[in-house]
Design a protein around this motif. Sequence first.
Motif, short mmCIF file in Angstrom:
data_model
loop_
_atom_site.label_atom_id
_atom_site.label_comp_id
_atom_site.label_asym_id
_atom_site.label_seq_id
_atom_site.Cartn_x
_atom_site.Cartn_y
_atom_site.Cartn_z
N ALA A 194 -13.12 5.52 -18.26
CA ALA A 194 -11.78 5.11 -17.67
C ALA A 194 -11.93 3.80 -16.97
CB ALA A 194 -11.34 6.38 -16.89
N TYR A 195 -12.69 4.02 -16.04
CA TYR A 195 -12.71 2.48 -15.30
C TYR A 195 -12.81 1.14 -16.09
CZ TYR A 195 -13.90 -0.18 -11.13
OH TYR A 195 -13.93 -1.22 -10.13
N ALA A 196 -13.85 1.31 -17.13
CA ALA A 196 -14.03 0.28 -18.14
C ALA A 196 -12.93 0.29 -19.15
CB ALA A 196 -15.28 0.82 -19.03
N GLN B 60 -19.59 -2.16 -0.38
CA GLN B 60 -19.69 -1.38 0.46
C GLN B 60 -17.96 -1.11 1.15
OE1 GLN B 60 -22.31 0.68 0.65
NE2 GLN B 60 -20.71 2.21 1.38
N THR B 61 -17.32 -0.29 0.18
CA THR B 61 -15.98 0.17 0.45
C THR B 61 -15.86 1.64 0.60
OG1 THR B 61 -15.28 -0.21 -1.49
CG2 THR B 61 -15.11 -2.20 -0.43
N GLN B 62 -14.50 2.03 0.57
CA GLN B 62 -14.09 3.36 0.73
C GLN B 62 -14.15 3.84 -0.83
OE1 GLN B 62 -13.26 4.58 3.67
NE2 GLN B 62 -12.97 6.44 2.75
N GLY C 171 0.91 -1.28 0.05
CA GLY C 171 0.00 -0.19 0.11
C GLY C 171 1.03 1.18 0.12
N ARG C 172 0.21 2.40 0.16
CA ARG C 172 1.04 3.81 -0.25
C ARG C 172 1.33 4.05 1.04
NH1 ARG C 172 -2.16 7.15 -4.77
NH2 ARG C 172 -4.02 6.48 -3.51
N LYS C 173 0.70 4.08 2.11
CA LYS C 173 0.68 4.57 3.38
C LYS C 173 1.27 3.74 4.40
CE LYS C 173 -2.96 7.51 1.98
NZ LYS C 173 -4.46 7.15 1.38
N LYS C 174 2.40 4.18 4.87
CA LYS C 174 3.12 3.27 5.77
C LYS C 174 2.50 2.85 7.14
CE LYS C 174 7.93 2.44 7.30
NZ LYS C 174 9.24 3.03 7.35
#
Length: 253
Positions: A150-152, A184-186, A34-37
């Motif tokens: 974009a997502y597609a 159901q997520t962020q 992940g990006r956040k330590k």
Amino acid sequence: MLKDYVIITGAYGGLGKALSLVYAKEGFGLILLGRKKKKLQELENELSKISEIESVVCDVSNWKSCQKAYIQIMDMGVKIKALINNAGITYIQNFDTNYKIDKYQELINTNLNGVVYLTQLFIDVLIKNKGSIITISSVIGYAPVIGRTAYAASKFGLEGFFSVLGAEQDDKLHIMMAYPTFIQTQIRDNSNLSVKKYEVLTADQVANKIFDAYSKKKSKVYIGKTAKLSYYLYKYLPNFYVNLMRKKVNNKI
Ligand SMILES: NC(=O)c1ccc[n+]([C@@H]2O[C@H](COP(=O)([O-])OP(=O)(O)OC[C@H]3O[C@@H](n4cnc5c(N)ncnc54)[C@H](OP(=O)(O)O)[C@@H]3O)[C@@H](O)[C@H]2O)c1
């Protein structure tokens, strides 16, 4: 015998965390990316009670960051059995002159290029260990939904990429695509999306289905009624699907 380890990208996100928990409970060691330590450390502490956990800072959209993570992971000397390409972002906006090309680029770099980078780095080790690459796609990996060009492009792109890789590698590598319906997520909270009227699964439900399909060495898993129905409708009645989707979906879901 060496313990089997799984690399999970976007590990502290909604589905990433649920997948991490399932694989840890099933006895796998985990390498959380992940990006956040700080968030990685928190998840590592939480899951260390269940299994052996390592974490590595990695921005999947950045080739150099992926190469750095690869070196760190190989230095661990653990047996890597699976790569789960889970990290992803969304950008919901009909394609017009207001469409933000920088957001499109960020999305493609994350959802598509990031998967290609890590797949290339780990392909040899996964083949050697008779391992798996599991990629989290979406209903929008095979059927159109308005507001998601974009997502597609990213998820359809993954479909093409892995269909060719699968043909190249044949039975040397297990490749699995997962297509969940709304979770159901962020990702949803970040986009202010309301899906109250629609089928929404919990991240735990989706993670369990993915693990089950992985155990059975499936190549595709459609998760949720909407995912299955959309697949058949778009395949056999594409015009009907598009008209129905246009009526049901707007940029608020
Ligand atoms: N939620 C749904 O309805 C749904 C439905 C079908 C498929 N999916 C797919 O499920 C996957 C997981 O999404 P989610 O719903 O769990 O969303 P989420 O809760 O927002 O989690 C996404 C994770 O990806 C990470 N991430 C984003 N950009 C990254 C980058 N450049 N490098 C490394 N990590 C990055 C985020 O971490 P940061 O904090 O660093 O941003 C976060 O941990 C995605 O591939 C998504 O397309 C979701």
